[in-house]
Design an enzyme around this catalytic site. Structure first.
Site, PDB file in Angstrom:
ATOM      1  N   ASP A   1      -5.199   3.226  -4.164  1.00  0.00           N
ATOM      2  CA  ASP A   1      -6.572   3.401  -3.525  1.00  0.00           C
ATOM      3  C   ASP A   1      -6.739   4.315  -2.537  1.00  0.00           C
ATOM      4  O   ASP A   1      -7.918   4.529  -2.133  1.00  0.00           O
ATOM      5  CB  ASP A   1      -6.777   1.880  -2.594  1.00  0.00           C
ATOM      6  CG  ASP A   1      -5.816   1.580  -1.691  1.00  0.00           C
ATOM      7  OD1 ASP A   1      -4.777   2.338  -1.506  1.00  0.00           O
ATOM      8  OD2 ASP A   1      -5.947   0.769  -1.125  1.00  0.00           O
ATOM      9  N   ARG A   2      -5.892   5.146  -2.563  1.00  0.00           N
ATOM     10  CA  ARG A   2      -5.911   6.217  -1.509  1.00  0.00           C
ATOM     11  C   ARG A   2      -5.986   7.507  -2.271  1.00  0.00           C
ATOM     12  O   ARG A   2      -5.140   7.446  -3.464  1.00  0.00           O
ATOM     13  CB  ARG A   2      -5.067   6.290  -0.167  1.00  0.00           C
ATOM     14  CG  ARG A   2      -5.359   5.172   0.715  1.00  0.00           C
ATOM     15  CD  ARG A   2      -4.123   5.314   1.761  1.00  0.00           C
ATOM     16  NE  ARG A   2      -4.120   4.062   2.257  1.00  0.00           N
ATOM     17  CZ  ARG A   2      -4.006   3.885   3.879  1.00  0.00           C
ATOM     18  NH1 ARG A   2      -3.691   5.039   4.622  1.00  0.00           N
ATOM     19  NH2 ARG A   2      -3.765   2.625   4.577  1.00  0.00           N
TER      20      ARG A   2
ATOM     21  N   SER B   1       0.857  -1.082   0.008  1.00  0.00           N
ATOM     22  CA  SER B   1      -0.130   0.080   0.007  1.00  0.00           C
ATOM     23  C   SER B   1       0.769   1.381   0.068  1.00  0.00           C
ATOM     24  O   SER B   1       1.645   1.422  -0.871  1.00  0.00           O
ATOM     25  CB  SER B   1      -0.794  -0.156   1.034  1.00  0.00           C
ATOM     26  OG  SER B   1      -1.766   1.072   1.130  1.00  0.00           O
ATOM     27  N   HIS B   2       0.774   2.025   1.180  1.00  0.00           N
ATOM     28  CA  HIS B   2       1.426   3.484   1.107  1.00  0.00           C
ATOM     29  C   HIS B   2       2.710   3.363   1.864  1.00  0.00           C
ATOM     30  O   HIS B   2       3.271   4.317   1.919  1.00  0.00           O
ATOM     31  CB  HIS B   2       0.175   4.372   1.809  1.00  0.00           C
ATOM     32  CG  HIS B   2       0.104   3.823   3.168  1.00  0.00           C
ATOM     33  ND1 HIS B   2      -0.845   2.842   3.543  1.00  0.00           N
ATOM     34  CD2 HIS B   2       0.605   4.319   4.675  1.00  0.00           C
ATOM     35  CE1 HIS B   2      -1.027   2.428   4.552  1.00  0.00           C
ATOM     36  NE2 HIS B   2      -0.291   3.438   5.250  1.00  0.00           N
TER      37      HIS B   2
ATOM     38  N   ASP C   1      -0.392   2.021  -4.063  1.00  0.00           N
ATOM     39  CA  ASP C   1      -1.109   0.820  -4.932  1.00  0.00           C
ATOM     40  C   ASP C   1      -2.473   1.373  -5.449  1.00  0.00           C
ATOM     41  O   ASP C   1      -3.381   0.821  -6.048  1.00  0.00           O
ATOM     42  CB  ASP C   1      -1.751  -0.349  -3.987  1.00  0.00           C
ATOM     43  CG  ASP C   1      -2.477   0.151  -2.761  1.00  0.00           C
ATOM     44  OD1 ASP C   1      -2.411   1.173  -2.340  1.00  0.00           O
ATOM     45  OD2 ASP C   1      -3.211  -0.987  -2.666  1.00  0.00           O
TER      46      ASP C   1
ATOM     47  N   LYS D   1     -11.168   0.726  -1.956  1.00  0.00           N
ATOM     48  CA  LYS D   1     -11.295   2.234  -1.908  1.00  0.00           C
ATOM     49  C   LYS D   1     -10.417   2.519  -3.256  1.00  0.00           C
ATOM     50  O   LYS D   1      -9.589   1.652  -3.769  1.00  0.00           O
ATOM     51  CB  LYS D   1     -10.669   2.960  -0.780  1.00  0.00           C
ATOM     52  CG  LYS D   1      -9.323   2.235  -0.496  1.00  0.00           C
ATOM     53  CD  LYS D   1      -8.951   2.843   1.022  1.00  0.00           C
ATOM     54  CE  LYS D   1      -7.576   2.143   1.412  1.00  0.00           C
ATOM     55  NZ  LYS D   1      -7.869   1.074   2.398  1.00  0.00           N
TER      56      LYS D   1
END
Length: 565
Positions: free
Chosen positions: A291-292, A122-123, A289, A387
């Protein structure tokens, strides 16, 4: 090693043994890259996944892709050989091992696949000394439910054998299908299914017209992460933005050495541009990735809590997908109450869930939620089951396009600030901030939560005054899922006051090492004279109360947070 003949390849049975620490969470398994590169670490988890899925997965098709981080391309080859060795029929792989998380959900749903694997942390930063991760999304495109992740973990504790197909590595740089006997690997364009999904949600012609407005200026920052692989095709080719509007849109295996978390601290280059001279009208960023998201106007930051509320309030008018109205809205517990006020005014079903997208997914599958969001810069809708950062950017652009329709040539542009200010005039403003204390020793972090439990939840009675506010309730949030009846306990300590102010503490599980303490503070004002005040100024008193109640500085040795949002 033993091998069994199969059409086109042999299956090698390779002995292995359990490796500690492979507990799978909602966000999959995340560790340092070198841990995943160690002998059999990734292979053990993948084999355990296929054991957990059992006979049901054999003969099925799954998708595979990731955020472009270091080790993804090598990991793909390991996963493909294990998929074939365990009887899957086909794997659909994003070209160059690329697939953004929301795009993976779209691919699974549109192609009606059994599921998909996402290689991402992710982040979190990427590189040989940074983070790597993997998770499985199920047939609705949603993160795997606990009934699967618990099984995976169980098999990691007893695994003895890896079933590996013996065939050459697949060239991921070329589109097309490679067959090994009955097993197929199809390399696909990672944008196609996702963009087809977005076209069904938004009016692309209207957005192109808005981008053609000479008064509108735009910049998008991919933070050298996965959405850089989508940005040029979406914003330049589809919508007509200038190539100069794209910032850090060349994906890199180490994300350019940065931290791909779209907030005011880590997306500093974008922030400086939006708060500098000659700033564009609109700025946005996405995470590792995809999604944010973060939304900025000229010298103006939209908090994620306000963002989901503004999108929900304007969705029916601005986004064709919602033209018939919303089925309901939902937010995670730590997210501010701004969305609650929209739901109440619009008479929409409202849900408060624990942090974790799977809770939203259950509501969406049951037709009870159209739009949802988390304060951690995650916003989404029921077009997919993740998301979706680019969806949120397009939602905001659609709102601006709608607000600026039919305005004369000399009329000033309705700005991001104007949209949010109008929203506050209607609903009031929930002043809100999050303090992140990253990399705290796990033992110290647990002491903070234990101290809050003992000194507040177990001790202080409702009606007691704390820091000038009267306590309404204090608890550790628990949630009973209205769809499947599952119960999630220990989701975060809440201290709620009678004036609507809140203090919340959570331990985050999204990192690969140590613990992150997240402290959330919130208060509500409906006097327009307050709307332009600095949030930290308005919240100063309740922040002081939160630090005093938690004794966080003394228990952690931290005199300030890593990130303030």
């Amino acid at each position: 090693m033993a091998s069994a003949a199969t059409q086109g390849f042999s299956v090698v049975s390779k002995p292995t043994k359990p490796i500690e620490g492979q507990k799978t969470g909602t966000s999959g398994l995340r560790k340092k890259t070198k841990v995943f590169q160690s002998e059999n670490y990734l292979a053990n988890w993948i084999q355990s996944l296929f054991l957990a899925l059992g006979e049901e997965a054999k003969g099925k098709t799954i998708a595979l892709g990731g955020d472009g981080r270091y080790f993804n391309k090598e990991a793909v080859q390991i996963i493909l050989k294990l998929a074939a060795g365990n009887g899957l029929k086909k794997v659909v792989v994003g070209k160059d091992a690329i697939t953004a998380t929301p795009a993976m959900s779209a691919i699974i749903r549109r192609r009606k696949l059994y599921g998909g694997l996402i290689m991402s942390a992710s982040h979190n930063p990427a590189g040989p000394d940074e983070d790597w991760g993997i998770k499985f999304n199920y047939s609705a495109g949603e993160p795997a439910p606990e009934k699967i992740t618990d099984k995976i973990y169980g098999f990691t504790q007893s695994i003895q054998e890896l079933k590996i197909a013996d065939f050459p590595d697949v060239d991921l740089s070329k589109l097309g299908t490679t067959s090994f006997g009955d097993f197929e690997v199809e390399v696909i364009d990672y944008t196609t299914d996702y963009f087809d999904e977005l076209r069904e949600v938004f009016d692309f012609a209207k957005l192109r017209s808005f981008f053609a407005n000479p008064r509108f200026s735009f910049v998008y920052d991919a933070l050298h992460a996965v959405t850089g692989a989508y940005a040029s095709r979406l914003f330049v080719d589809e919508l007509g933005a200038s190539p100069d509007a794209l910032l850090n849109c060349v994906p890199k295996e180490d994300f350019g050495g940065g931290h791909p978390d779209p907030n005011l601290t880590y997306a500093h280059e974008l922030v400086e541009r939006l708060f500098g001279t000659d700033a564009p009208d609109f700025g946005a960023a996405s995470d590792g990735d995809g999604d944010r998201n973060m939304i900025l106007g000229r010298s103006f930051f939209v908090t994620p809590s306000d963002s989901v509320a503004v999108i929900a309030a304007n969705a029916q008018a601005a986004i064709p997908y919602f033209s018939a109205g919303l089925k309901g809205v939902a937010r995670s517990m730590p997210t501010s109450g701004a969305l609650d006020r929209v739901a109440k005014r619009l008479n929409l079903p409202f849900h408060e869930t624990p942090t974790g997208w799977k809770f939203f997914g259950n509501l969406m599958d049951a037709g009870q939620c159209s739009i949802c969001g988390e304060e951690s810069f995650g916003t989404g809708a029921d077009h997919v089951r993740e998301k979706d950062g680019l969806w949120a950017v397009l939602a905001w652009l659609s709102i601006l396009a709608t607000k600026n329709e039919g305005r004369g040539e000399g009329a000033a542009l309705v700005s991001v600030r104007d949209v949010v200010t109008e929203h506050w005039r209607t609903y009031g403003r929930n002043f809100y901030s999050r303090y992140d204390y990253e990399g705290v020793e796990s033992e110290r972090a647990e002491k903070v939560m234990a101290h809050l439990t003992e000194s507040v939840i177990d001790t202080v009675q409702p009606g007691t005054e704390l820091g000038g506010r009267v306590l309404e309730t204090a608890d550790n949030f628990a949630y009973t899922d209205p769809i499947d009846g599952s119960v999630a306990k220990g989701q975060g300590i809440r201290v709620v006051f009678r004036d609507g102010s809140r203090i919340i503490f959570r331990l985050s599980g999204t990192g690969s090492a140590g613990a992150t303490i997240r402290m959330y503070v919130e208060t509500y004002r409906d006097d327009p004279a307050d709307f332009d005040r600095d949030a930290q100024d308005v919240l100063a008193g309740i922040i002081a109360t939160a630090l005093e109640l938690s004794d966080l500085p003394a228990l952690t040795g931290r005199d300030k947070p890593t990130v303030i949002t």
